[in-house]
Scaffold this motif. Sequence first.
Motif, mmCIF file in Angstrom:
data_model
loop_
_atom_site.group_PDB
_atom_site.id
_atom_site.type_symbol
_atom_site.label_atom_id
_atom_site.label_comp_id
_atom_site.label_asym_id
_atom_site.label_seq_id
_atom_site.Cartn_x
_atom_site.Cartn_y
_atom_site.Cartn_z
ATOM 1 N N GLU A 86 1.723 -10.999 2.847
ATOM 2 C CA GLU A 86 2.886 -11.163 3.756
ATOM 3 C C GLU A 86 2.317 -11.274 5.251
ATOM 4 O O GLU A 86 1.157 -11.152 5.343
ATOM 5 N N PHE B 221 0.857 -1.134 -0.020
ATOM 6 C CA PHE B 221 0.043 -0.081 -0.014
ATOM 7 C C PHE B 221 0.713 1.251 -0.020
ATOM 8 O O PHE B 221 0.344 2.196 -0.346
ATOM 9 N N LYS B 222 2.313 1.276 0.395
ATOM 10 C CA LYS B 222 3.094 2.303 0.379
ATOM 11 C C LYS B 222 3.118 3.224 -0.879
ATOM 12 O O LYS B 222 3.343 4.323 -0.725
ATOM 13 N N ALA C 223 7.282 -6.530 9.059
ATOM 14 C CA ALA C 223 6.910 -5.194 8.622
ATOM 15 C C ALA C 223 6.299 -4.156 9.793
ATOM 16 O O ALA C 223 6.198 -3.117 9.791
ATOM 17 N N ILE C 224 5.850 -4.939 10.548
ATOM 18 C CA ILE C 224 5.038 -4.078 11.868
ATOM 19 C C ILE C 224 6.061 -4.515 13.096
ATOM 20 O O ILE C 224 5.209 -4.367 14.208
ATOM 21 N N GLY D 229 1.415 -0.553 12.654
ATOM 22 C CA GLY D 229 2.973 -0.569 12.918
ATOM 23 C C GLY D 229 3.211 0.792 13.513
ATOM 24 O O GLY D 229 2.927 1.262 14.721
ATOM 25 N N ASN D 230 3.815 1.556 12.515
ATOM 26 C CA ASN D 230 4.038 2.997 12.735
ATOM 27 C C ASN D 230 2.644 3.947 12.796
ATOM 28 O O ASN D 230 3.000 5.014 13.266
ATOM 29 N N LEU D 231 1.607 3.353 12.398
ATOM 30 C CA LEU D 231 0.341 3.739 12.754
ATOM 31 C C LEU D 231 0.062 5.152 11.605
ATOM 32 O O LEU D 231 -0.832 5.597 11.795
ATOM 33 N N GLY D 232 0.786 5.282 10.411
ATOM 34 C CA GLY D 232 0.590 6.102 9.534
ATOM 35 C C GLY D 232 -0.765 5.741 8.907
ATOM 36 O O GLY D 232 -1.606 6.491 8.554
ATOM 37 N N ASN D 233 -1.051 4.335 8.579
ATOM 38 C CA ASN D 233 -2.210 4.008 7.963
ATOM 39 C C ASN D 233 -3.534 4.037 8.854
ATOM 40 O O ASN D 233 -4.591 4.484 8.174
ATOM 41 N N ASN E 264 8.970 -2.084 3.416
ATOM 42 C CA ASN E 264 8.109 -1.887 2.258
ATOM 43 C C ASN E 264 8.126 -0.375 1.765
ATOM 44 O O ASN E 264 8.025 0.117 0.741
ATOM 45 N N THR E 265 8.111 0.551 2.864
ATOM 46 C CA THR E 265 8.196 2.044 2.422
ATOM 47 C C THR E 265 9.373 2.331 1.580
ATOM 48 O O THR E 265 9.645 3.219 0.841
ATOM 49 N N SER F 58 12.537 2.425 7.256
ATOM 50 C CA SER F 58 11.802 1.430 6.891
ATOM 51 C C SER F 58 11.953 -0.042 7.537
ATOM 52 O O SER F 58 13.039 -0.225 7.736
ATOM 53 N N THR F 59 10.864 -0.686 7.730
ATOM 54 C CA THR F 59 10.714 -1.966 8.024
ATOM 55 C C THR F 59 10.824 -2.818 6.586
ATOM 56 O O THR F 59 10.846 -4.099 6.609
ATOM 57 N N ILE G 33 7.627 -2.459 15.416
ATOM 58 C CA ILE G 33 7.829 -1.279 15.723
ATOM 59 C C ILE G 33 7.543 -1.352 17.091
ATOM 60 O O ILE G 33 6.159 -1.558 17.483
ATOM 61 N N THR H 123 -2.145 -5.821 3.314
ATOM 62 C CA THR H 123 -1.089 -4.487 3.075
ATOM 63 C C THR H 123 0.085 -4.931 2.140
ATOM 64 O O THR H 123 0.417 -3.879 1.351
HETATM 65 N N1 F0G Z 1 1.689 -3.703 6.713
HETATM 66 C C1 F0G Z 1 2.724 -3.744 5.938
HETATM 67 C C2 F0G Z 1 2.955 -4.766 4.833
HETATM 68 C C3 F0G Z 1 3.713 -2.735 6.317
HETATM 69 O O1 F0G Z 1 4.859 -2.813 5.580
HETATM 70 C C4 F0G Z 1 3.332 -1.807 7.318
HETATM 71 C C5 F0G Z 1 4.067 -0.608 7.565
HETATM 72 C C6 F0G Z 1 2.126 -1.930 7.878
HETATM 73 C C7 F0G Z 1 1.091 -2.881 7.605
HETATM 74 C C8 F0G Z 1 1.856 -1.019 9.254
HETATM 75 O O2 F0G Z 1 1.367 0.205 8.598
HETATM 76 O O3 F0G Z 1 3.159 1.511 9.751
HETATM 77 O O4 F0G Z 1 1.306 2.776 8.877
HETATM 78 O O5 F0G Z 1 0.781 1.385 10.824
HETATM 79 N N2 F0G Z 1 5.524 -0.725 7.005
HETATM 80 C C9 F0G Z 1 6.531 0.439 7.216
HETATM 81 C C10 F0G Z 1 7.745 0.212 6.534
HETATM 82 C C11 F0G Z 1 6.787 0.665 8.726
HETATM 83 O O6 F0G Z 1 8.592 0.736 6.736
HETATM 84 O O7 F0G Z 1 7.422 -0.237 5.418
HETATM 85 P P1 F0G Z 1 1.786 1.519 9.359
#
Ligand code: F0G
Length: 359
Positions: free
Chosen positions: A282, A48-49, A236-237, A176-180, A75-76, A72-73, A239, A312
């Motif tokens: 994933e 989704f990034k 990915a999460i 994870g980082n809660l942006g979404n 995906n970003t 980033s973890t 964090i 995601t």
């Molecule tokens: N799912 C996937 C596949 C992600 O890559 C991430 C976040 C999340 C869920 C959570 O989204 O951070 O907005 O709460 N990935 C970030 C990255 C941190 O660096 O790719 P989030």
Amino acid sequence: MVLPSAASAPVTWPEGNTALIARRPVAEWAGVEALKLKHEGLNPTGSFKDRGMTVGVTQAVRIGATAVACASTGNTGASLAAYAALAGLPALVLVPAGKVAIGKLTQSLAYGARTLLVRGDFDDCLRLVREASEELGVYLLNSVNPFRIEGQKTIVLEMLEQLGWDAPDWIALPAGNLGNTAAFGKALREALALGLITRMPRLLAVQSDGAAPFAMSYREGFRVRHRVHANTIATAINIGAPASYQRAVQSIRETNGVVTAVSDAEIMEAKSVIDAAGVGCEPASAASVAGVRQHVRAGTIARDARVVCVLTGHVLKDPESLDRYHRGTEPPPARANRPIEIEPTVSAVAAVMRTLRAD
Ligand code: F0G
């Protein structure tokens, strides 16, 4: 109306227009008949990034940035690397050494970003990139950048459009980082204010037990902002100190939402069901479905509720998450599949066929 106006030439792949699908085995496992999956892994770099990155990198070009960066973890970083390449901008991607799935790391390298393996965790990477971008004048494209959030709103708006603007009861997403989580709340708030929908769906933000600072805060009525040392298979999460905490709290409050945590075993079980349905995702993505099942069992989500789970990321992002099963060091979840090594003979194939019939 809901996005910043485009520059003369938006930096776009293009992205979005992802499928909203129904798959019976997944719905049955979760315990909700009307379950739909919005597969964000179908975006150009497999997560989704890309939705936030098109807006963010377009803004970087508009203001004349000379370089872009993110922590980033995985995906970003993959997404930033692709969009920076598209824009002809140098990119810096900071990831925690040894904690990023191989598919994501490969993308970042292949698309040409300078990829730094930081000896620390994601939270260290984010702190470092924030300091470095301020000192070195590099344009920061983590989701603390509001333009990223604007783009990510389109997941929800597109989903609502696909549902004929008849809002679901629940929208579940991994957190994870809660942006979404922040972006989803903002999109819903705006959709309601604009009259695109007439009632507010509830958000279900799902973390892993091993990285659940937001779920801990939720349980305490958001009185305390927790930080943890994160450790989950869903890299990915993974964090411990989410950056968009405040905006995510607002999203949960405004949608009468719920934040929960599920175990790594539940995440991998959900993933095996999603994978075996021919969909695939994933590990982090599967948390959304595991969270729905947990709350159907708890009675929070009614069995006849209309639920959308956001997947995601793509199944190919993190192949090594299944390694332990494939190598036979750990029993796989019921529906996970293991390779079988054979001699090159028809009788060896026939022996495998017989076990298929027994299944
Ligand atoms: N799912 C996937 C596949 C992600 O890559 C991430 C976040 C999340 C869920 C959570 O989204 O951070 O907005 O709460 N990935 C970030 C990255 C941190 O660096 O790719 P989030």
